[in-house]
Scaffold this motif. Structure first.
Motif, PDB file in Angstrom:
ATOM      1  N   ARG A 133       0.831  -1.227   0.000  1.00 32.89           N
ATOM      2  CA  ARG A 133       0.000   0.000   0.000  1.00 32.89           C
ATOM      3  C   ARG A 133       0.852   1.258   0.000  1.00 32.89           C
ATOM      4  O   ARG A 133       0.502   2.258  -0.649  1.00 32.89           O
ATOM      5  CB  ARG A 133      -0.933  -0.011   1.229  1.00 32.89           C
ATOM      6  CG  ARG A 133      -1.793   1.237   1.371  1.00 32.89           C
ATOM      7  CD  ARG A 133      -2.771   1.343   0.223  1.00 32.89           C
ATOM      8  NE  ARG A 133      -3.667   2.474   0.377  1.00 32.89           N
ATOM      9  CZ  ARG A 133      -3.397   3.716  -0.024  1.00 32.89           C
ATOM     10  NH1 ARG A 133      -2.239   3.979  -0.601  1.00 32.89           N
ATOM     11  NH2 ARG A 133      -4.267   4.679   0.134  1.00 32.89           N
ATOM     12  N   VAL A 134       1.992   1.264   0.710  1.00 31.94           N
ATOM     13  CA  VAL A 134       2.782   2.486   0.842  1.00 31.94           C
ATOM     14  C   VAL A 134       3.994   2.512  -0.087  1.00 31.94           C
ATOM     15  O   VAL A 134       4.661   3.544  -0.195  1.00 31.94           O
ATOM     16  CB  VAL A 134       3.251   2.672   2.303  1.00 31.94           C
ATOM     17  CG1 VAL A 134       2.067   2.765   3.235  1.00 31.94           C
ATOM     18  CG2 VAL A 134       4.175   1.540   2.739  1.00 31.94           C
ATOM     19  N   LEU A 141      -0.007   0.037 -10.602  1.00 32.12           N
ATOM     20  CA  LEU A 141       1.122  -0.704 -10.040  1.00 32.12           C
ATOM     21  C   LEU A 141       0.727  -1.424  -8.761  1.00 32.12           C
ATOM     22  O   LEU A 141       1.172  -2.547  -8.501  1.00 32.12           O
ATOM     23  CB  LEU A 141       2.292   0.245  -9.756  1.00 32.12           C
ATOM     24  CG  LEU A 141       3.153   0.670 -10.944  1.00 32.12           C
ATOM     25  CD1 LEU A 141       4.364   1.453 -10.467  1.00 32.12           C
ATOM     26  CD2 LEU A 141       3.607  -0.544 -11.752  1.00 32.12           C
ATOM     27  N   ARG A 142      -0.114  -0.777  -7.979  1.00 32.07           N
ATOM     28  CA  ARG A 142      -0.551  -1.420  -6.735  1.00 32.07           C
ATOM     29  C   ARG A 142      -1.409  -2.636  -7.044  1.00 32.07           C
ATOM     30  O   ARG A 142      -1.292  -3.679  -6.387  1.00 32.07           O
ATOM     31  CB  ARG A 142      -1.334  -0.412  -5.889  1.00 32.07           C
ATOM     32  CG  ARG A 142      -1.481  -0.829  -4.432  1.00 32.07           C
ATOM     33  CD  ARG A 142      -2.139   0.273  -3.629  1.00 32.07           C
ATOM     34  NE  ARG A 142      -1.364   1.491  -3.708  1.00 32.07           N
ATOM     35  CZ  ARG A 142      -1.885   2.686  -3.987  1.00 32.07           C
ATOM     36  NH1 ARG A 142      -3.169   2.813  -4.233  1.00 32.07           N
ATOM     37  NH2 ARG A 142      -1.106   3.746  -4.035  1.00 32.07           N
ATOM     38  N   ALA A 143      -2.254  -2.530  -8.059  1.00 30.75           N
ATOM     39  CA  ALA A 143      -3.064  -3.681  -8.463  1.00 30.75           C
ATOM     40  C   ALA A 143      -2.175  -4.825  -8.943  1.00 30.75           C
ATOM     41  O   ALA A 143      -2.433  -5.997  -8.650  1.00 30.75           O
ATOM     42  CB  ALA A 143      -4.041  -3.276  -9.559  1.00 30.75           C
ATOM     43  N   LEU A 144      -1.111  -4.490  -9.688  1.00 33.89           N
ATOM     44  CA  LEU A 144      -0.170  -5.520 -10.135  1.00 33.89           C
ATOM     45  C   LEU A 144       0.491  -6.208  -8.949  1.00 33.89           C
ATOM     46  O   LEU A 144       0.647  -7.437  -8.921  1.00 33.89           O
ATOM     47  CB  LEU A 144       0.893  -4.901 -11.040  1.00 33.89           C
ATOM     48  CG  LEU A 144       2.024  -5.839 -11.487  1.00 33.89           C
ATOM     49  CD1 LEU A 144       1.475  -6.990 -12.328  1.00 33.89           C
ATOM     50  CD2 LEU A 144       3.071  -5.060 -12.280  1.00 33.89           C
ATOM     51  N   ALA A 145       0.880  -5.426  -7.931  1.00 28.49           N
ATOM     52  CA  ALA A 145       1.524  -6.001  -6.756  1.00 28.49           C
ATOM     53  C   ALA A 145       0.581  -6.945  -6.013  1.00 28.49           C
ATOM     54  O   ALA A 145       0.976  -8.047  -5.604  1.00 28.49           O
ATOM     55  CB  ALA A 145       1.999  -4.886  -5.825  1.00 28.49           C
ATOM     56  N   TYR A 146      -0.667  -6.523  -5.844  1.00 27.84           N
ATOM     57  CA  TYR A 146      -1.641  -7.410  -5.197  1.00 27.84           C
ATOM     58  C   TYR A 146      -1.925  -8.633  -6.062  1.00 27.84           C
ATOM     59  O   TYR A 146      -2.194  -9.725  -5.547  1.00 27.84           O
ATOM     60  CB  TYR A 146      -2.937  -6.662  -4.886  1.00 27.84           C
ATOM     61  CG  TYR A 146      -2.810  -5.725  -3.710  1.00 27.84           C
ATOM     62  CD1 TYR A 146      -2.418  -6.186  -2.459  1.00 27.84           C
ATOM     63  CD2 TYR A 146      -3.057  -4.363  -3.857  1.00 27.84           C
ATOM     64  CE1 TYR A 146      -2.291  -5.319  -1.390  1.00 27.84           C
ATOM     65  CE2 TYR A 146      -2.926  -3.489  -2.784  1.00 27.84           C
ATOM     66  CZ  TYR A 146      -2.548  -3.976  -1.560  1.00 27.84           C
ATOM     67  OH  TYR A 146      -2.405  -3.115  -0.497  1.00 27.84           O
ATOM     68  N   SER A 387      -6.991   0.294  -1.584  1.00 21.69           N
ATOM     69  CA  SER A 387      -6.930   1.612  -2.199  1.00 21.69           C
ATOM     70  C   SER A 387      -8.092   2.508  -1.803  1.00 21.69           C
ATOM     71  O   SER A 387      -7.986   3.734  -1.853  1.00 21.69           O
ATOM     72  CB  SER A 387      -6.891   1.472  -3.729  1.00 21.69           C
ATOM     73  OG  SER A 387      -5.740   0.788  -4.146  1.00 21.69           O
ATOM     74  N   THR A 388      -9.201   1.915  -1.412  1.00 23.56           N
ATOM     75  CA  THR A 388     -10.352   2.709  -1.004  1.00 23.56           C
ATOM     76  C   THR A 388     -10.094   3.414   0.318  1.00 23.56           C
ATOM     77  O   THR A 388     -10.561   4.526   0.549  1.00 23.56           O
ATOM     78  CB  THR A 388     -11.598   1.814  -0.891  1.00 23.56           C
ATOM     79  OG1 THR A 388     -11.853   1.215  -2.158  1.00 23.56           O
ATOM     80  CG2 THR A 388     -12.819   2.610  -0.479  1.00 23.56           C
ATOM     81  N   ALA A 389      -9.334   2.760   1.206  1.00 28.07           N
ATOM     82  CA  ALA A 389      -9.029   3.352   2.505  1.00 28.07           C
ATOM     83  C   ALA A 389      -7.892   4.358   2.377  1.00 28.07           C
ATOM     84  O   ALA A 389      -7.015   4.223   1.529  1.00 28.07           O
ATOM     85  CB  ALA A 389      -8.647   2.256   3.503  1.00 28.07           C
ATOM     86  N   ALA A 390      -7.901   5.370   3.240  1.00 24.08           N
ATOM     87  CA  ALA A 390      -6.819   6.348   3.265  1.00 24.08           C
ATOM     88  C   ALA A 390      -5.537   5.680   3.756  1.00 24.08           C
ATOM     89  O   ALA A 390      -5.563   4.631   4.415  1.00 24.08           O
ATOM     90  CB  ALA A 390      -7.186   7.511   4.188  1.00 24.08           C
ATOM     91  N   ARG A 477      -7.641   9.111  -4.462  1.00 24.79           N
ATOM     92  CA  ARG A 477      -6.941   8.784  -3.217  1.00 24.79           C
ATOM     93  C   ARG A 477      -5.897   7.720  -3.462  1.00 24.79           C
ATOM     94  O   ARG A 477      -4.802   7.730  -2.907  1.00 24.79           O
ATOM     95  CB  ARG A 477      -7.971   8.299  -2.182  1.00 24.79           C
ATOM     96  CG  ARG A 477      -7.393   8.107  -0.784  1.00 24.79           C
ATOM     97  CD  ARG A 477      -8.425   7.434   0.112  1.00 24.79           C
ATOM     98  NE  ARG A 477      -9.655   8.154   0.133  1.00 24.79           N
ATOM     99  CZ  ARG A 477     -10.832   7.568   0.353  1.00 24.79           C
ATOM    100  NH1 ARG A 477     -10.899   6.268   0.522  1.00 24.79           N
ATOM    101  NH2 ARG A 477     -11.932   8.280   0.380  1.00 24.79           N
ATOM    102  N   ALA A 478      -6.244   6.727  -4.323  1.00 26.51           N
ATOM    103  CA  ALA A 478      -5.297   5.650  -4.598  1.00 26.51           C
ATOM    104  C   ALA A 478      -4.077   6.144  -5.359  1.00 26.51           C
ATOM    105  O   ALA A 478      -2.981   5.639  -5.198  1.00 26.51           O
ATOM    106  CB  ALA A 478      -5.989   4.555  -5.417  1.00 26.51           C
ATOM    107  N   LEU A 479      -4.257   7.154  -6.214  1.00 22.22           N
ATOM    108  CA  LEU A 479      -3.129   7.688  -6.966  1.00 22.22           C
ATOM    109  C   LEU A 479      -2.233   8.549  -6.112  1.00 22.22           C
ATOM    110  O   LEU A 479      -1.077   8.730  -6.395  1.00 22.22           O
ATOM    111  CB  LEU A 479      -3.651   8.508  -8.156  1.00 22.22           C
ATOM    112  CG  LEU A 479      -4.399   7.723  -9.236  1.00 22.22           C
ATOM    113  CD1 LEU A 479      -4.930   8.667 -10.285  1.00 22.22           C
ATOM    114  CD2 LEU A 479      -3.479   6.705  -9.880  1.00 22.22           C
TER     115      LEU A 479
END
Length: 479
Positions: A133-134, A141-146, A387-390, A477-479
């Protein structure tokens, strides 16, 4: 041709991020095999260590139970004391536990080692979701990592029976556990060198009562569900465990609503996309794992395949799951996150329906479609939750996601396993294994496909009805 301003800002993979992906994918692959490879090794373990029937059940089930109990507290610890630190600790616990399991002289020692493996897995999962997440910038890229993470774990779960059967047939039973050690040692060194350290500037509170209630809720619910499939366990004990676990969950929620900075911010469930994504993860993983469980037993008990041959027959399911987890993020370049999740749900439902066809017709196509759709749902659903959460609620979102994974795994095997037993007995007129895992499996897969199709319709309508404004806030927020 010159880059546009938009292209220049677009985050890209570098060597460090590729190294992080390699470590996470490898560790999760090993963790996935730990969930399933011991099952096919149980007959050998029973003979080598003189395990009783109760000890044998604990060896198989205690891993997931221990992981589920530790998941939520581990996410809080990661945010307070460092995600990398917790990840390295998880690798150390997993390595020591694998060594101890291979050296176990008695069933009690083996069960203790399996508890350690489950705790190590929980620490690794908690560290992984927070680091992704961080560390990975941008939604894609975060979706790829998950996707890499979920594909590794799911593929490992599907390949576990093949690996476990091969190690038992061609090596000593100790290598079912020891094979983890050299792989995880390399990952430990790599993780120490390349993983970034981070903490949450607004970490969750260290509330002992919340930790106890969360552990009781998840642990008892998983234990109750798994007990459904265990012979000799009184049915009333199962319902008591599930009931007490539900009460603990309700008290946990009430406690969180009263804390200034909750142990787990349950208000995140007010976001419809996050809430339905967590449910989708749990149900889809339950269908996938339950189907994998029934097919593994059917191939061995009814079709007479060896553990190795059954594992080979299930390779298309594992491979399709991995491909779905990796290709799902690429679809987000053309489609929204919501539409990709809905597409994954539809593919999973179609795969379930094909697998439920009579006499095994179309099993290969069904496994590929089911695996591909499940991989998409797991990867993009996990990304949607996180990604929905802060960013200052990383631990909270991670704990929700991890609990969905844990409950989904326990629910699928328990519910589908019990259904196959009861339906097979009813159809065959006797509780013979041929009746349970022959017509019982076929009927159970058919009912599962029907109810999952209904679930897909309902979940898709909810996901697609999330407002454009809400989705835009989530995307920014996700970006």
């Amino acid at each position: 041709m010159a880059l546009t301003m938009k292209d220049a800002r677009r985050p890209t993979l570098n060597r460090t991020l590729l190294g992080v992906l390699a470590v996470f994918g490898t560790v999760m692959l090993v963790g996935g095999t730990d969930m399933t490879k011991v099952t096919v090794a149980l007959p050998t373990l029973n003979e080598a260590l003189s395990l009783g029937s109760v000890q044998s059940l604990w060896v198989a089930d205690i891993y997931a139970l221990a992981a589920g109990v530790v998941l939520v507290p581990a996410a809080v610890v990661a945010d307070r004391y460092g995600r990398k630190r917790l990840y390295l600790l998880g690798l150390g616990v997993a390595i020591v536990s694998a060594i101890l399991a291979g050296l176990a002289p008695t069933g009690a020692v083996l069960i203790a080692a399996r508890v350690g493996q489950g705790i190590g897995s929980a620490l690794l999962i908690a560290g992984t979701v927070a680091i992704i997440r961080v560390t990975f910038p941008g939604l894609q890229l975060r979706a790829l990592a998950y996707g890499v993470w979920t594909a590794g774990f799911s593929t490992g779960s599907a390949l576990g029976p093949l690996l476990g059967g091969g190690l038992v047939d061609f090596a000593q039973w100790q290598w079912v556990f020891w094979i983890n050690v050299p792989i995880l040692l390399v990952c430990l060194i790599a993780a120490w060198m390349i993983l970034p350290e981070s903490t949450n500037p607004d970490p969750p509170s260290l509330d002992a009562l919340s930790a106890g209630l969360s552990a009781a809720a998840v642990g008892l619910l998983i234990a109750g569900l798994k007990a459904l499939t265990q012979p000799g366990v009184p049915s009333w004990l199962t319902w008591v465990a599930a009931g007490v676990g539900t009460v603990a969950a309700v008290l946990f929620v009430i406690r969180q609503l009263r804390l200034p900075r909750p142990f787990l911010d349950v208000r995140l469930f007010a976001d419809r996309l996050l809430a339905v994504s967590a449910v989708v993860i749990a149900v889809t993983l339950g269908v996938f794992n339950g189907t994998l469980y029934l097919l593994t037993l059917r191939y061995q008990v009814v079709d007479g395949l060896s553990a190795v041959d059954a594992g080979i027959a299930l390779i298309p399911l594992a491979a399709a799951m991995a491909v779905g987890g990796l290709l799902g993020p690429l679809l987000q370049r053309r489609l929204t996150q919501k539409h990709v999740i809905v597409g994954g749900l539809a593919l999973t439902a179609v795969g379930s329906l094909v697998l439920a066809s009579p006499s095994g017709t179309g099993h290969l196509a069904g496994m590929i479609t089911l695996g591909f759709g499940s991989g998409i749902v797991m990867a993009i659903g996990a990304n949607a939750v996180m990604s929905t959460a802060a960013e200052d609620r990383t631990a909270d979102a991670g704990a929700i996601q991890e609990s969905a994974f844990a409950l989904g795994s326990g629910t699928g095997i328990a519910v589908l396993g019990v259904a196959a037993i009861h339906l097979g007995t009813s159809i065959g007129g006797s509780p013979s294994v041929e009746a349970v895992y022959g017509p019982g499996t076929e009927t159970t897969l058919g009912l599962t496909a029907f109810f999952y199709a209904l679930f897909t319709i309902a979940a898709s309508l909810i996901i697609l009805s999330t407002t454009r404004r809400q989705h835009s806030r989530t995307h920014l927020r996700a970006l």
